[in-house]
Structure formats: structure tokens, C-alpha cells
Motif scaffolding. Structure first.
Motif, PDB file in Angstrom:
ATOM      1  N   VAL A  50       0.814  -1.222   0.000  1.00  7.31           N
ATOM      2  CA  VAL A  50       0.000   0.000   0.000  1.00  7.31           C
ATOM      3  C   VAL A  50       0.848   1.274   0.000  1.00  7.31           C
ATOM      4  O   VAL A  50       0.323   2.375   0.156  1.00  7.31           O
ATOM      5  N   LYS A  76      -1.283   6.432  -5.442  1.00  9.74           N
ATOM      6  CA  LYS A  76      -2.679   6.826  -5.194  1.00  9.74           C
ATOM      7  C   LYS A  76      -3.634   5.936  -5.961  1.00  9.74           C
ATOM      8  O   LYS A  76      -4.642   5.475  -5.425  1.00  9.74           O
ATOM      9  N   LEU A  77      -3.311   5.706  -7.244  1.00  8.25           N
ATOM     10  CA  LEU A  77      -4.184   4.856  -8.061  1.00  8.25           C
ATOM     11  C   LEU A  77      -4.290   3.461  -7.452  1.00  8.25           C
ATOM     12  O   LEU A  77      -5.373   2.887  -7.368  1.00  8.25           O
ATOM     13  N   ARG A  79      -3.931   2.634  -4.394  1.00 11.57           N
ATOM     14  CA  ARG A  79      -4.679   2.665  -3.130  1.00 11.57           C
ATOM     15  C   ARG A  79      -6.184   2.759  -3.362  1.00 11.57           C
ATOM     16  O   ARG A  79      -6.971   2.506  -2.455  1.00 11.57           O
ATOM     17  N   ASP A  80      -6.573   3.164  -4.585  1.00 11.78           N
ATOM     18  CA  ASP A  80      -7.998   3.122  -4.892  1.00 11.78           C
ATOM     19  C   ASP A  80      -8.481   1.689  -5.024  1.00 11.78           C
ATOM     20  O   ASP A  80      -9.665   1.413  -4.970  1.00 11.78           O
ATOM     21  N   ILE A  84      -6.314  -1.483   3.477  1.00 13.94           N
ATOM     22  CA  ILE A  84      -5.608  -2.248   4.506  1.00 13.94           C
ATOM     23  C   ILE A  84      -6.282  -2.063   5.861  1.00 13.94           C
ATOM     24  O   ILE A  84      -6.799  -0.981   6.169  1.00 13.94           O
ATOM     25  N   ASN A 100     -15.814   7.710  10.622  1.00 18.19           N
ATOM     26  CA  ASN A 100     -14.671   6.897  10.224  1.00 18.19           C
ATOM     27  C   ASN A 100     -14.924   6.160   8.913  1.00 18.19           C
ATOM     28  O   ASN A 100     -14.056   6.085   8.052  1.00 18.19           O
ATOM     29  N   ILE A 103     -15.644   9.031   5.824  1.00 21.02           N
ATOM     30  CA  ILE A 103     -14.825  10.204   5.498  1.00 21.02           C
ATOM     31  C   ILE A 103     -14.066  10.054   4.179  1.00 21.02           C
ATOM     32  O   ILE A 103     -14.073  10.979   3.355  1.00 21.02           O
ATOM     33  N   ALA A 104     -13.448   8.908   3.958  1.00 20.96           N
ATOM     34  CA  ALA A 104     -12.651   8.781   2.737  1.00 20.96           C
ATOM     35  C   ALA A 104     -13.530   8.801   1.479  1.00 20.96           C
ATOM     36  O   ALA A 104     -13.235   9.545   0.535  1.00 20.96           O
ATOM     37  N   LYS A 107     -14.792  12.654   1.400  1.00 16.88           N
ATOM     38  CA  LYS A 107     -13.814  13.735   1.277  1.00 16.88           C
ATOM     39  C   LYS A 107     -12.754  13.444   0.224  1.00 16.88           C
ATOM     40  O   LYS A 107     -12.220  14.353  -0.399  1.00 16.88           O
ATOM     41  N   ILE A 108     -12.422  12.167   0.047  1.00 13.83           N
ATOM     42  CA  ILE A 108     -11.320  11.862  -0.857  1.00 13.83           C
ATOM     43  C   ILE A 108     -11.843  11.430  -2.229  1.00 13.83           C
ATOM     44  O   ILE A 108     -11.384  11.903  -3.261  1.00 13.83           O
ATOM     45  N   LYS A 110     -14.861  11.988  -3.187  1.00 12.93           N
ATOM     46  CA  LYS A 110     -15.846  13.004  -3.583  1.00 12.93           C
ATOM     47  C   LYS A 110     -17.174  12.389  -4.007  1.00 12.93           C
ATOM     48  O   LYS A 110     -17.807  12.857  -4.947  1.00 12.93           O
ATOM     49  N   ARG A 152     -14.683   0.307   7.399  1.00 12.19           N
ATOM     50  CA  ARG A 152     -14.064   1.494   6.814  1.00 12.19           C
ATOM     51  C   ARG A 152     -13.273   1.135   5.558  1.00 12.19           C
ATOM     52  O   ARG A 152     -13.327   1.843   4.550  1.00 12.19           O
ATOM     53  N   LEU A 156     -14.282   1.763   0.961  1.00  8.24           N
ATOM     54  CA  LEU A 156     -13.460   2.258  -0.144  1.00  8.24           C
ATOM     55  C   LEU A 156     -13.699   1.435  -1.409  1.00  8.24           C
ATOM     56  O   LEU A 156     -13.114   1.708  -2.454  1.00  8.24           O
TER      57      LEU A 156
END
Ligand SMILES: Nc1ncnc2c1ncn2[C@@H]1O[C@H](COP(=O)(O)OP(=O)(O)OP(=O)(O)O)[C@@H](O)[C@H]1O
Ligand SMILES: [Mg+2]
Lengths: 245, 224, 229
Positions: A50, A76-77, A79-80, A84, A100, A103-104, A107-108, A110, A152, A156
Motif C-alpha cells: 500500500v 494513489k491509483l 490505493r484506490d 488495509i 470513520n 470520510i474517505a 472527502k477523498i 468526492k 471502513r 473504499l
């Protein structure tokens, strides 16, 4: 094409070499377990994947695409696609359970808040925490926190889930609830790499077991092969110790 | 900016500044040790004193830590003569800084007292140490280790604080810089120079204090 | 002596004197708030800069660290004179209030940045790793994870420094800003007893400082106890 293909991966902390020539493939829907003595480099392998610890050599391909660990955008790509879960859960202490988990994505990634929150409720329901949406991490038991951490990670929408000793910080009676959650994920077809010392569980759930020692893979195969007929002395010794407990 | 720096004059005054630096160090040094004595009494009063004594000590701390040292010295310098006590300006500054430091050092030393753990004393007792040995080998080293970093920090604060003396025409570093500037009109250069002297002075002091702390009190923490 | 003071007390608190003192008190407070407020913001910037990773940013990190190390080693009075003469050289019309506020700000940056840094560093590294594994940018990690967790560590000492900045502003009287201490000198020059005037001023400083000290102490206890649960 393999889902994940690790080739000759190496890593080190300073001069201390902790991974040497690790090669491993994971196919879609497979559950791979990493076992091995403390300090053998299992966590480091996941951290390298990661992008938390830089590799010193080798390559990692995810769905056929090479990850360039020197490039932030490439990390970054990747991690999409993978998420983990840590041994110590590492939930954000300043956010409640819902915060928790959402948020990702909000916020990340979008994504739309309403949609994400609805999904998060489903996820938390699946891990048995539908009634804890507004609780803060310090109001939850270890097992509950770990299930939030899994939710969490799932929020993702990863293609690959990495679980690092997710039960080893838990009291024995809390272990089962977390293992049940993982079992369900496996039967839903989630691709996972699991580091675990729960040998019974590993045996039951894994498509392949990989044993590491001193930063190398020393043995790999079907659970039954590995547990019942280990080929190396080191593995025999390790399983002898662990299984006697 | 149509200002040309001329460091020549300022540099000529370097020897005078260095001499003044000695006064700065003296002022800080005496205020520190005076304050440390007051602080020891204050901390003892707060920790072991009866209700009246400990309240008095607390009132002293609260008063001195919540009012400016400059004004405390004003009272000594301009106020005391009204009741017939006339002290030289250096004495007023030293007294003011000492009383001020004493308040902070009370709190620091009290924290030191409170840091001593009963279990350690019990362990010392079971080893058969006499009271004197306990104080000498267990209690004092423990307190010293705990309070050394804030004490060292306090000394450095006093070095900076002693610049207040300039307001009362004491010719320590800042006062000397003001004196020379009024003659030469090279204020910016003079104050740049004196700032540099303070930086070097506190830097040297930091290093020395860190070395002493490491060697004698097993203090590892970064200071200042 | 006591008689003289007894005679003066009513005069000291007559309308104009009282207004004069209150205004001066306002100036002290305003200077401190603006200086420390700006100092806090810029201190935050300094911390952000000095924690920027990568070889490319080494010079910026050095500048940020040097600023902090230098300005914590110069007496406020010297900073004040430097700012005064520097600003007068580039902009002769700058008000003394502005100059003093800039001086406070320059000092506050150095001290508050150390408090902020200690706060940020108190957040466990694993929290940051968890965020970065979830693709949080550095800024998003700071805003969503680090800052909310570090403010209980930052706020109590920030109050203590606020009090010390209020006290330091007394030195601003030296360059002629009409704040509390200067007001005291004016009254003293008008013939009021020094004991009386400076005693009063001292009490006014106390009224500004003590509530902040108490509030900081209270918050410290509260944060500490909420952490134990
Ligand atoms: N941050 C670090 N800095 C330096 N060395 C480290 C660091 N983290 C791990 N190591 C070293 O790397 C080696 C592998 O550690 P790693 O955590 O990957 O082992 P592990 O197989 O996960 O062990 P465990 O079962 O105890 O979790 C160990 O020798 C460890 O001491
Ligand atoms: Mg590990």
C-alpha cells in the motif's frame, strides 16, 4: 491475468533487510494467508503493497498494471484498489463510527454523502454494528473497533483487502466475531491477503497459505499441504510450536 | 528602502557589548539562584505548609505570574521612594526579576516534589537505606531529573527577561545597545548586533545546560 | 503618605482618568489579540513548512527552523526596537500601534509554532498512516485527522503563552504606544502617586491575565481527564 502479481519484491529499513525476493500471485476471489514467526516481514510486505514503506527492488502489478512506488500518483491509483486493516485498528479518534467509515469516500473520493452514508449503514449492519453509528472509538470494545476498521476499508470498495493480524490485539472472546466477519467476506468473493496467527481459521479459509521467514517465502501451498506435510525444517518447527498451543 | 546599513560603528562597539554581556549573565544568574531559593521555600510552603501558609505561597505565585515583571519593578523603583525606601536601579531590577522568577520556580519545584513516588521510597526502605540515604540517593536525584529541563529553560527566560533592565538605565546588553545607538544613530545595526549576541549567548547557555543535564542528571530531553 | 493616597484615589477614578485607563487596557488587549492571532496563523504556516517532506524543500525547512530558533533567543524588547527602526526606515508613517503589533506577532510566531508542533507530534503516527493508506492528501490529513486530535494538547499552553504575551506588551510602552503601562507613566507624570498608579495598573493587568490563566488550567484538567476515560 493475475489480480495481483508480486515479483522479486525486496525492502529494507535502513541497512536492515526485511524482505528478500518475495514473489506471489493472487487471483480474483482468492484468500491468501501469510504466516510466519514474528519479525519475518509479513506486516512489511503489506505496508510495501500500500505504499507506506518503499520497496528496494522488484515489481508489483495490480490487475495487470505496474505500480510505480516512486510516483505519488501511481501509489494513489493503487490505493484506490486496495485497502488495509491494521492490527491496532487505527480508527480516527476524533470521528464517530459513521465518520470513520464515510470520510474517505466523501472527502477523498468526492462521492455523494447520502449515497455513501446509506452504503455505510449497510456495511456496518453486515459487521454487526448497526446500533453503534454515533459511538466514538474509545466507547467501543476492541472487537467492535476492529469491525469498524473493516467496514471502513470496505467502504473504499477495494478490489483487494489486506488484513494485518486483525485479531491479535483482541481478547479471545472477541476474536470470533471478527473472524465471522472475515468468513462472510470470503464467501462473498472478496480477494484478500490475510496475516494471521489463528491457524485453525487460516486452514479453513485460505485458498493458499504462504509461510515467511526472515523476509523470504520459504513454503507455499494448499492449507492441508502446508499444515500436514511441511517440507522445510523451519516450517515444521514453527507449526509444531504454534499448533501445540 | 533608502537606508544603508553601516555596520562599522556597531562593530567597533562589540567589546563594550561583550562587557555588557557579563552584566546580563550576572543579572540572570543571581535572579535565578535567588528565585530558586524563594521557589524552594514557596514549594515547601505549598506542599507541606498549613492552610494559611500554603495559601500565602499560592497568592504570591498567582500575583507574580499574572502581572508584568516590568510593572513589578516600576513599583519597586518609583513606588518605594514614596515610603522612604530608595534603592539603586540595579537592585530594583534584580529584586524584581528574582521575585518574579521565584514565583515560577515555586511551581517548578513543587512539581518536582509531587513527582516523587511512594513506591520508590518504599523500595529504598526495603533496601535498608536510612532516611538520609533515601534523600541523597533516591529522592534528590529523582527530583533533579524531573525539574532540570524546566529549570534550565527558566534560566534562559531570565537571560532574555533581564533586557528589561535597560528601561531602568542598567547597562547590560540591551541598555548598552541603546546607549551606543543614541550616540551613533545606528539603531538598526546596533540592535541587529545585540540580537546576534543574545542568540549566541543563549545558544552557548543551551548547549552547556544540555551537557550538564546529560552528564549529571541523566536528562535526555531537548531543552529550550 | 497614606493620606496623600486617600486624597488621590477619588481623583484617579474620576471619569476622564477612568476612561483613559480603560482605553489603554483595550489597547493592550487588542494588540495582544491581533499579534497572537496572526502569530498563531503564521505559526501554523511555519509548522506546515517545516514538516514538508522531500529534499526539494530542505531550504524552506531550514528557513522555518531558523526563524523559530532565532526569535526565541532574542528578548522582546530587542525585537521591538528592531521592528521599530526597520519599519520606520521603510515606511516612516507606520503607526506605533502597528509596529508594536508586528513585534508581538513576530515573537508569537516563534513560540506558538512550537506549541502547535508539539500538538501535531502528539498524534500517533499510525493515525497518519491509516489516513495515507486511504489516499488522504497531506492537507486533508492535517485538517481532518491531526488538527482535531491535537488541539487538546495545543490549547492549554496557548493560554499560558497568551498571558505571557499580555505581560510582555508592557514593554511596548518603551516605544510610546499608549497602552496600560504607558498610561501609568502618564498618570504618574501628572503627579499621581507612583504606588497608587502602578498598583492600579498592576491590578488591571491581573484582571486581563488571571481569567485566561484559570481558563487554560481548567481546559488542561478537562482534556486530561477526558483522555483517561
Ligand atoms: N519502522 C521500522 N523501522 C525499523 N525496522 C522495522 C520497522 N518495522 C519493522 N521493522 C523490522 O522489520 C522486520 C520485519 O518486521 P515486520 O513487522 O514486517 O514483521 P512481522 O512478520 O509482521 O512480525 P509480527 O508477527 O511480530 O507482526 C523486523 O525485524 C522488525 O524489527
Ligand atoms: Mg506484523
Amino acid at each position: 491475468m493475475h489480480h495481483l502479481k508480486i515479483t522479486n519484491l525486496s525492502s529494507a529499513y535502513g541497512k536492515n533487510v526485511v524482505l528478500t525476493d518475495v514473489s506471489l500471485t493472487v487471483d480474483k476471489g482468492q484468500v491468501i494467508s501469510l504466516v510466519g514467526p514474528s519479525g519475518s516481514g509479513k506486516s512489511t510486505l503489506l505496508r510495501v503493497l500500500v505504499g507506506l514503506t518503499p520497496p528496494t527492488g522488484g515489481t508489483v502489478e495490480i490487475q495487470g498494471e505496474l505500480i510505480n512506488y516512486n510516483s505519488k500518483s501511481s501509489i494513489k491509483l493503487s490505493r484506490d484498489r486496495m485497502a488495509i486493516v491494521f492490527q491496532q485498528y487505527n480508527l480516527f479518534q476524533n470521528m464517530d463510527v459513521m465518520g470513520n467509515v464515510t470520510i474517505a469516500p466523501i472527502k477523498i473520493k468526492k462521492r455523494d454523502r447520502k449515497e455513501v452514508e446509506a452504503e455505510a449503514e449497510d456495511l456496518l449492519e453486515r459487521v454487526g454494528l448497526a446500533d453503534k453509528l454515533t459511538a466514538y472509538p474509545d466507547q467501543l470494545s476492541g472487537g467492535q473497533q476492529q469491525r469498524v476498521a473493516i467496514a471502513r476499508a470496505l467502504a473504499l470498495q477495494p478490489d483487494l483487502l489486506l488484513l494485518d493480524e486483525v485479531t491479535s490485539a483482541l481478547d479471545p472472546e472477541l476474536v470470533t466475531e471478527v473472524l465471522d466477519t472475515i468468513r462472510r467476506l470470503a464467501s462473498d468473493g472478496m480477494t484478500m491477503i490475510i496475516v494471521s496467527h489463528e491457524m485453525g481459521f487460516v486452514r479453513e479459509i485460505s485458498d493458499q497459505v504462504v509461510m515467511m521467514d526472515e523476509g523470504r517465502i520459504i513454503e507455499r501451498g494448499l492449507p492441508a499441504e502446508i499444515f500436514d506435510k511441511p517440507t522445510t525444517d523451519r516450517a515444521r518447527e514453527f507449526f509444531g510450536k504454534i499448533l501445540r498451543h | 528602502m533608502n537606508y544603508t546599513f553601516q555596520f562599522g560603528v556597531a562593530l567597533e562597539s562589540l567589546p563594550a557589548l561583550l562587557r555588557a554581556g557579563i552584566l546580563t549573565v550576572e543579572l540572570s544568574f543571581f535572579a535565578f539562584w535567588g528565585g530558586a531559593l524563594i521557589g524552594l521555600a514557596g514549594a515547601a510552603a505549598k506542599t507541606f505548609g498549613g492552610p494559611v501558609v500554603s495559601r500565602l505561597a499560592q497568592a504570591y505565585v498567582v500575583f507574580f505570574t499574572n502581572t508584568p515583571a516590568l510593572l513589578q519593578i516600576y513599583l519597586l523603583y518609583y513606588g518605594l521612594p514614596e515610603v522612604g525606601i530608595i534603592l539603586p536601579s540595579f537592585t530594583c531590577v534584580l529584586l524584581g526579576l528574582t521575585l518574579n522568577a521565584g514565583a515560577y520556580l515555586t511551581e517548578i519545584q513543587r512539581a518536582g516534589f509531587l513527582s516523587v513516588r511512594l513506591t520508590e521510597i518504599e523500595a529504598a526502605e526495603t533496601l535498608g537505606m536510612s532516611l538520609w540515604q533515601q534523600i541523597r540517593f533516591v529522592i534528590v536525584p529523582h527530583i533533579a531529573k524531573t525539574i532540570y529541563p524546566p529549570l534550565a529553560n527558566m534560566f534562559l527566560i531570565l537571560v532574555l527577561g533581564s533586557s528589561m533592565a535597560a528601561v531602568f538605565s542598567v547597562d547590560e546588553l540591551t541598555g548598552t545597545a541603546i546607549n551606543i545607538s543614541t550616540e551613533t544613530y545606528r539603531w538598526l545595526e546596533m540592535f541587529t548586533l545585540v540580537a546576534g549576541v543574545y542568540i549566541i549567548l543563549t545558544f552557548v547557555a543551551s548547549i552547556m545546560l544540555a551537557v550538564v543535564g546529560r552528564k549529571f542528571f541523566r536528562v535526555k530531553a531537548r531543552m529550550f | 503618605m497614606l493620606e496623600r493616597m486617600a486624597n488621590e484615589i477619588p481623583r484617579l477614578f474620576e471619569y476622564y482618568s477612568a476612561i483613559f485607563l480603560l482605553k489603554a487596557m483595550g489597547t493592550t488587549l487588542l494588540m495582544t489579540l491581533v499579534g497572537v492571532g496572526l502569530g498563531f496563523l503564521l505559526g501554523f504556516v511555519i509548522v506546515y513548512l517545516r514538516q514538508t517532506p522531500g529534499l526539494f524543500w530542505v531550504p524552506v525547512r531550514i528557513v522555518a527552523i531558523t526563524y523559530v530558533e532565532i526569535f526565541r533567543r532574542i528578548p522582546f524588547l530587542v525585537i521591538l526596537y528592531l521592528v521599530l527602526f526597520f519599519i520606520q526606515a521603510i515606511s516612516p508613517n507606520a503607526s506605533l500601534f502597528t509596529i508594536a503589533t508586528i513585534g508581538i506577532c513576530m515573537m508569537a510566531i516563534a513560540y506558538t509554532s512550537e506549541i502547535i508542533r508539539a500538538g501535531f507530534e502528539s498524534v500517533p503516527r499510525q493515525q497518519i498512516e491509516a489516513a495515507s493508506a486511504m489516499n488522504f492528501s497531506r492537507w486533508k490529513t492535517l485538517i481532518n485527522v491531526i488538527a482535531p486530535q491535537s488541539w487538546p494538547v495545543i490549547v492549554p499552553p496557548a493560554f499560558a503563552y497568551m498571558v505571557s504575551f499580555i505581560k510582555d506588551t508592557a514593554l511596548v510602552s518603551q516605544i510610546g504606544v499608549v497602552e496600560l503601562t504607558f498610561a501609568g507613566k502618564v498618570m504618574n507624570n501628572r503627579g499621581y502617586s507612583a504606588l497608587l498608579v502602578y498598583g492600579t495598573i498592576l491590578i488591571l493587568y491581573f484582571l486581563l491575565s488571571y481569567p485566561l490563566t484559570r481558563l487554560g488550567g481548567y481546559l488542561e484538567k478537562r482534556f486530561a481527564s477526558s483522555k483517561d476515560n
